[in-house]
Design a protein around this motif. Structure first.
Motif, mmCIF file in Angstrom:
data_model
loop_
_atom_site.group_PDB
_atom_site.id
_atom_site.type_symbol
_atom_site.label_atom_id
_atom_site.label_comp_id
_atom_site.label_asym_id
_atom_site.label_seq_id
_atom_site.Cartn_x
_atom_site.Cartn_y
_atom_site.Cartn_z
ATOM 1 N N THR A 1 1.165 -1.413 -0.149
ATOM 2 C CA THR A 1 -0.253 0.080 0.203
ATOM 3 C C THR A 1 0.678 1.687 0.678
ATOM 4 O O THR A 1 0.507 2.347 -0.762
ATOM 5 N N GLY B 1 2.250 2.214 -3.430
ATOM 6 C CA GLY B 1 1.468 2.501 -3.689
ATOM 7 C C GLY B 1 1.138 3.400 -3.941
ATOM 8 O O GLY B 1 1.512 4.811 -5.001
ATOM 9 N N LEU B 2 1.153 4.072 -2.758
ATOM 10 C CA LEU B 2 1.442 5.583 -2.539
ATOM 11 C C LEU B 2 2.606 6.410 -2.867
ATOM 12 O O LEU B 2 2.291 7.974 -2.884
ATOM 13 N N THR C 1 2.066 6.470 -6.459
ATOM 14 C CA THR C 1 1.314 8.089 -7.003
ATOM 15 C C THR C 1 1.977 9.547 -7.359
ATOM 16 O O THR C 1 1.430 10.377 -7.668
ATOM 17 N N LEU C 2 2.264 9.382 -5.810
ATOM 18 C CA LEU C 2 2.637 10.878 -5.206
ATOM 19 C C LEU C 2 4.204 11.153 -6.592
ATOM 20 O O LEU C 2 4.634 12.304 -6.515
ATOM 21 N N ARG D 1 4.010 10.394 -9.743
ATOM 22 C CA ARG D 1 3.148 11.437 -10.695
ATOM 23 C C ARG D 1 3.422 12.438 -10.592
ATOM 24 O O ARG D 1 3.490 13.858 -11.294
ATOM 25 N N VAL D 2 3.048 12.694 -9.820
ATOM 26 C CA VAL D 2 3.291 14.376 -9.104
ATOM 27 C C VAL D 2 4.329 15.274 -9.487
ATOM 28 O O VAL D 2 4.228 16.082 -9.871
ATOM 29 N N ARG E 1 -2.990 15.213 -11.110
ATOM 30 C CA ARG E 1 -1.469 15.117 -11.070
ATOM 31 C C ARG E 1 -1.066 13.700 -10.848
ATOM 32 O O ARG E 1 -0.393 13.288 -12.000
ATOM 33 N N TRP F 1 -5.661 11.422 -2.230
ATOM 34 C CA TRP F 1 -4.276 10.215 -2.466
ATOM 35 C C TRP F 1 -4.261 8.784 -2.134
ATOM 36 O O TRP F 1 -4.155 8.494 -4.070
ATOM 37 N N THR G 1 -4.865 5.603 -5.858
ATOM 38 C CA THR G 1 -3.945 4.790 -5.727
ATOM 39 C C THR G 1 -4.300 3.621 -5.347
ATOM 40 O O THR G 1 -3.910 2.509 -6.318
#
Lengths: 177, 327
Positions: free
Chosen positions: A31, A34-35, A38-39, A41-42, B36, B288, B292
Motif C-alpha cells: 500500500t 502504491g502511495l 502516485t505521489l 507522478r505528481v 496530477r 491520495w 492509488t
C-alpha cells in the motif's frame, strides 16, 4: 528417449502464501509503495498536450487532407481529369467530371481538365491510393487532420477548396524525431 | 439568555458557511490532485486554472431534471439526500476549532461542546448511512438496491471497529467531549500512544465515507452507480456533497482525536488555522488513497472488517486499558 514435460514447462510463479505476519507486512508495504508511486507522478509532472492551443506535430508522410496542385510557372492545373484517382479509390469518394480545354479557356496543361473535382471527406479513408494512381502528381495527401464540420454536406470538398491553401498549417515533425 | 441564543445562531450560520465553502475546495482539490497523480492536469477550462469548475458542476446539476422512476417511493427518494447532508453538517457542529477563551473568549470556536461528543459522532455517522440505504432502496431499481445493501453491510462491519478504535482515545483522555480530548493532547498527540488505534480509525474512516478503496456502495464499475443510480440533478448533487462533507468530518475527527486538534506552534489565536490545516491534510490523504488503491472485493471487505480490524481494535482497547491501570 522420453522427455519429462515438466522440465520443459515454464516454472509457475505462485507468489507467497496468504495470511500470517508476512501478509500484514505485504499489505501495508505494498500500500505504501502504491502511495509512493502516485505521489511520484505528481513530482514527475504531467504529459498533457493542450490540444486546441497546442497541436501534435505530424510526420511529413502523414496522410491528411488532400491537395490539388498547379504548375508553379504557368499557374495551370496539373489535373487533366483522367479519373484514375476515382477508379483507384476504394471508398468511392472522388467524383471527377472532365471537360475539354479550349484555346480561350485553358485550365489545365493537357487536352482536358476537371470541370468538377469533389472528394467526400466523410467517406475518405485516407489510404493515399489516389496519390499513387495520379500520373501527373496533381493530387497529393496533405498534413491537415482537423476536418470536422457541422454538416455532412460541408465535408464534400470542391476543387476550389482542394486547390486553395489550407487555412491553418499543421505543425510538421522532422523525419527521425 | 438572548445573547446566548444570538451567539448560537451566529455559530450555526458560520459553521454552515465555512463548511459549505470547504466542499468546493475539496472537490476541486480532488479533481486537480487526482489528475496530477494520473499524469493529467485536471479541469483547467472554467476560470483561471479551472478554479470555477465546482461552480460549473453545481450549475449543471441545478439545471438538470430530477427524475423519479415509476417504481420508486417518491417522498422517501426525496428525503434521502437531505438525511445525508444534514447528518454530515450536524457532525461538523461538534468539531472544535479552538478553545473556549480564544479570540476574546466568551463563545468558543465550536457549535456545541457536547459531553458525549464521540457518541454523538457515532450516532450521526450511523444516521448518515440511512440516507444511502433509504435512497437506494426507495429508488426501485436493482442496482440501487444492491448498492444500499452493500452500504448497510459495510456500515455494520466497520462501525464496530471504528467505535473500538476511538475507545482507546476516550479512555486515555478520560472524557468523550471532543474539547476535553484536544486539551488532553497538550503534551503529546494521541497518534503516538494510540498508533494502532489511529490506523484502525483511518481504515474504518475510509469505509465510513464510502470512498475508494471502500466505495462498494457506489461501485460504478459493477453496479452502475449503486445507491445513486436513479438520482439526477441536485439530489445527486446533495449525495455528492454529503460524500465530501463526510470526508471533512472524518478528517476533522481524526485531527481532533489523534493530531492534537487546534494545538500547534505560534500564538493561540492561530488555533483555528491549525485545525483547518489538519482537516485539509486529512482530505488530501483521502484523495491520495483514492488515486492509488483499487476497490476491494466484497468478501475481502467483509473478512478484513471482521477478521482483522475487529480483533485488532479489541486488542488495542485491552492493551490501552492494561497500560492505563498499570501506570
Amino acid at each position: 528417449m522420453t522427455t519429462d514435460w515438466r522440465d520443459a514447462a515454464a516454472p509457475i510463479d505462485r507468489g507467497p502464501e496468504p495470511g500470517g505476519i508476512g501478509a500484514v507486512y505485504r499489505v501495508f508495504g505494498e500500500t505504501l509503495r502504491g502511495l509512493k508511486t502516485t505521489l511520484g507522478r505528481v513530482a514527475e509532472g504531467h504529459h498533457v498536450i493542450q490540444y486546441p492551443e497546442e497541436k501534435t506535430p505530424v510526420y511529413p508522410r502523414f496522410r491528411g487532407r488532400h491537395k490539388l496542385h498547379r504548375f508553379e510557372d504557368t499557374g495551370l492545373e496539373k489535373c487533366v481529369g483522367c479519373s484514375l484517382c476515382a477508379a483507384a479509390c476504394p471508398a468511392k469518394c472522388i467524383r471527377v467530371v472532365a471537360a475539354e480545354n479550349t484555346p480561350d479557356k485553358q485550365v489545365s496543361a493537357g487536352e482536358r481538365y476537371a470541370a468538377v473535382y469533389e472528394i467526400n471527406m466523410s467517406r475518405c479513408i485516407f489510404c493515399g491510393y489516389c496519390e499513387v494512381a495520379c500520373p501527373f502528381d496533381a493530387i497529393t495527401m496533405g498534413n491537415d487532420y482537423e476536418l470536422s464540420d457541422y454538416h455532412r454536406s460541408d465535408l464534400i470538398f470542391t476543387k476550389e477548396m482542394l486547390l486553395a491553401d489550407p487555412p491553418e498549417h499543421t505543425p510538421l515533425r522532422r523525419e527521425g524525431e | 439568555m438572548i445573547e446566548g441564543t444570538l451567539i448560537m445562531i451566529a455559530k450555526s450560520i458560520i459553521i454552515f458557511a465555512v463548511f459549505l465553502q470547504l466542499v468546493p475546495i475539496i472537490l476541486l482539490g480532488d479533481r486537480k490532485l487526482m489528475g496530477r497523480m494520473q499524469s493529467r492536469i485536471g479541469p483547467n477550462r472554467v476560470g483561471p486554472r479551472g478554479v470555477f469548475q465546482p461552480i460549473a458542476d453545481v450549475l449543471k446539476l441545478l439545471s438538470k431534471e430530477q427524475f423519479t422512476p415509476a417504481t420508486a417511493v417518491p417522498w422517501m427518494m426525496a428525503i434521502a439526500p437531505v438525511i445525508s447532508v444534514t447528518t454530515a453538517v450536524a457532525t461538523m457542529a461538534i468539531i472544535p476549532f479552538g478553545p473556549y477563551d480564544v479570540w476574546g473568549g466568551g463563545f468558543g470556536l465550536y457549535g456545541i461542546d457536547v459531553s458525549i461528543g464521540l457518541l454523538y459522532f457515532f450516532a450521526f455517522g450511523s444516521l448518515a448511512f440511512y440516507g444511502t440505504v433509504l435512497g437506494g432502496w426507495s429508488s426501485g431499481s436493482k442496482y440501487s438496491f444492491l448498492g444500499s445493501m452493500r452500504a448497510a453491510a459495510q456500515l455494520i462491519s466497520y462501525e464496530v471497529a471504528m467505535g473500538l478504535s476511538l475507545l482507546g482515545v476516550a479512555m486515555t483522555a478520560g472524557s468523550l467531549s471532543l474539547v476535553d480530548i484536544v486539551e488532553h493532547q497538550d503534551a503529546m498527540w494521541f497518534v503516538v500512544p494510540q498508533f494502532v488505534g489511529f490506523c484502525i480509525f483511518l481504515v474504518a474512516g475510509f469505509a465510513e465515507t464510502a470512498r475508494a478503496p471502500f466505495d462498494l456502495p457506489e461501485g460504478d464499475a459493477e453496479i452502475v452507480g449503486g445507491y445513486n443510480t436513479e438520482y439526477g440533478g441536485m439530489r445527486f448533487g446533495s449525495f455528492f456533497m454529503a460524500e465530501y462533507m463526510e470526508v471533512l468530518v472524518i478528517s476533522g475527527i481524526a485531527a481532533v482525536c489523534f493530531f492534537g486538534g487546534w494545538h500547534g506552534p505560534g500564538p493561540e489565536a492561530l488555533a483555528p488555522l491549525w485545525m483547518l490545516l489538519k482537516i485539509l491534510l486529512g482530505a488530501v490523504l483521502f484523495i491520495w488513497v483514492r488515486a492509488t488503491l483499487p476497490r476491494l472485493r466484497y468478501d475481502q471487505l467483509m473478512s478484513f472488517g471482521w477478521k482483522i480490524l475487529l480483533p485488532l481494535a479489541t486488542l488495542n482497547v485491552l492493551v490501552t486499558a492494561i497500560v492505563l491501570v498499570a501506570t
